[in-house]
Design an enzyme around this catalytic site. Structure first.
Site, short mmCIF file in Angstrom:
data_model
loop_
_atom_site.label_atom_id
_atom_site.label_comp_id
_atom_site.label_asym_id
_atom_site.label_seq_id
_atom_site.Cartn_x
_atom_site.Cartn_y
_atom_site.Cartn_z
N HIS A 101 0.85 -1.18 0.01
CA HIS A 101 -0.01 -0.04 -0.11
C HIS A 101 0.84 1.02 -0.05
O HIS A 101 1.98 1.31 0.21
CB HIS A 101 -0.81 0.02 1.38
CG HIS A 101 -0.02 0.10 2.31
ND1 HIS A 101 0.44 -0.95 3.00
CD2 HIS A 101 0.03 1.15 3.20
CE1 HIS A 101 1.15 -0.48 4.33
NE2 HIS A 101 0.73 0.56 4.42
N ASP A 103 0.67 5.13 1.99
CA ASP A 103 0.14 5.33 3.05
C ASP A 103 -0.95 6.12 3.06
O ASP A 103 -1.04 7.44 2.33
CB ASP A 103 0.90 5.93 4.19
CG ASP A 103 1.73 4.94 5.02
OD1 ASP A 103 1.22 3.72 5.22
OD2 ASP A 103 3.05 5.07 5.17
N HIS A 258 4.88 0.35 -0.18
CA HIS A 258 5.75 -0.47 1.01
C HIS A 258 4.95 -1.55 1.48
O HIS A 258 3.72 -1.64 1.25
CB HIS A 258 6.13 0.48 2.23
CG HIS A 258 5.20 1.17 2.88
ND1 HIS A 258 4.45 2.17 2.25
CD2 HIS A 258 4.40 0.73 3.98
CE1 HIS A 258 3.60 2.52 3.33
NE2 HIS A 258 3.51 1.60 4.14
N ARG A 273 6.99 5.75 14.11
CA ARG A 273 6.43 5.94 12.79
C ARG A 273 5.75 7.58 12.94
O ARG A 273 5.08 7.92 13.91
CB ARG A 273 5.42 4.97 12.60
CG ARG A 273 4.58 5.14 11.22
CD ARG A 273 3.71 4.23 11.00
NE ARG A 273 3.18 4.24 9.64
CZ ARG A 273 2.32 5.00 9.13
NH1 ARG A 273 1.88 6.31 9.87
NH2 ARG A 273 1.71 5.05 7.90
C1 SIN Z 1 3.60 0.65 7.86
O1 SIN Z 1 3.35 1.75 7.90
O2 SIN Z 1 2.94 0.34 6.91
C2 SIN Z 1 4.51 -0.14 8.53
C3 SIN Z 1 5.85 -0.33 8.22
C4 SIN Z 1 6.81 -1.36 8.77
O3 SIN Z 1 6.30 -1.49 10.07
O4 SIN Z 1 7.62 -1.51 8.32
#
Ligand code: SIN
Length: 282
Positions: A101, A103, A258, A273
């Site tokens: 996806h 974000d 990602h 994050r």
């Molecule tokens: C995400 O924000 O999709 C998670 C990315 C991760 O934990 O590597």
């Protein structure tokens, strides 16, 4: 582009680079900041290793790219509402972000980038894959490009494109907020967007949040969304970010998808994050 104040080491043919020569506990010089930003534009996803950072350092680094923004569904760490902790404990089965996806594409102004700082990592596993959506667009036939260039996607936080609930992994370590309002987050964006920093076109479809094309039925949309998702993440468009404690990464949501690989059950993984920037896709 040549860099004078930082080192930039590509990690794959498609995208991704390791940046060296910076200490993010201190402000960057103007030239370092400009070169780091240029590396972000050139490589779509960049990381720096061995950084011992607190929340203030992370906020300062984020601002070299854009002003930190909000994630609608998880409370931040104390004093920093925009930074939240992604925690997977050894006994947990599900992870967050375990599907391709970009974000929060269901926001009117999705984040420019996503920054992640590794605080605790498994001995092995838990990598994050990234995929270059410029290359995905450029590899299409002229006929497919012509059709997609005019399309608008509909993106939802509440529903997956197959009609199921969106797979937002909730866990007792993350303080969720506003999830009952997920259905209200729905946005329309171009399926092919033009990156304001590079002028390049990138595909902007992901089968986690893109539920249909505007003016098409769900049934008509699904086969094309599914085909595009497979196409977008062909191995030659991808790279793998291998986390170490102290690695800080930012990827560009305008040209990347990602996928957080969930292959470390029995081990702990803790990242901070932070969404960075908010921009109307055009
Ligand atoms: C995400 O924000 O999709 C998670 C990315 C991760 O934990 O590597």
């Amino acid at each position: 582009m040549s860099y004078e104040t930082i080192t930039v080491k590509p990690i794959a043919g498609a995208l991704g680079a390791e940046i060296g020569g910076v200490d993010l506990r201190e402000p960057l010089s103007n030239q370092q900041a400009a070169e780091v930003h240029q590396a972000f534009l050139d490589h779509c996803a960049i990381y720096v290793r061995d950084q011992d950072l607190g929340p203030e350092d992370i906020m300062r680094y984020a601002r070299y790219f854009a002003e930190p923004s909000d994630y609608p569904f998880v409370e931040g760490i104390p004093g920093y509402p925009q930074i939240f902790e992604l925690r997977k404990e050894p006994e947990m089965a599900d992870n967050v972000g375990g599907a391709w996806h970009s974000d929060t594409t269901y926001l009117d102004k999705p984040p420019v980038g996503t920054m992640l700082y590794a605080r605790e990592v498994p001995a092995y596993g838990g990598d994050t894959m990234v995929a270059n959506q410029y290359l995905a667009y450029e590899a299409l036939s002229d006929g497919m490009k012509r059709m997609l260039d005019g399309l608008v996607g509909v993106y939802s936080a509440g529903m997956r494109r197959d009609g199921g609930r969106s797979g937002r992994a909730e866990n007792k370590y993350m303080k969720m907020k506003g999830t009952e309002e997920a259905e209200k987050y729905i946005a329309e964006h171009p399926v092919v967007r033009t990156h304001p920093g590079t002028g390049r076109k990138a595909l902007y479809v992901n089968n986690r949040h893109t539920i249909r094309f505007k003016g098409w039925t769900d049934e008509e949309s699904r086969p094309l969304i599914d085909w595009l998702q497979v196409h977008c993440t062909r191995p030659e468009f991808t790279a793998r970010i291998r986390w170490e404690k102290g690695t800080i990464t930012i990827w560009d949501n305008r040209c990347c998808q990602h996928f957080a690989i969930n292959d470390y059950t029995g081990q702990r993984r803790v990242l901070w994050r932070l969404p960075v920037g908010a921009e109307l896709p055009v």
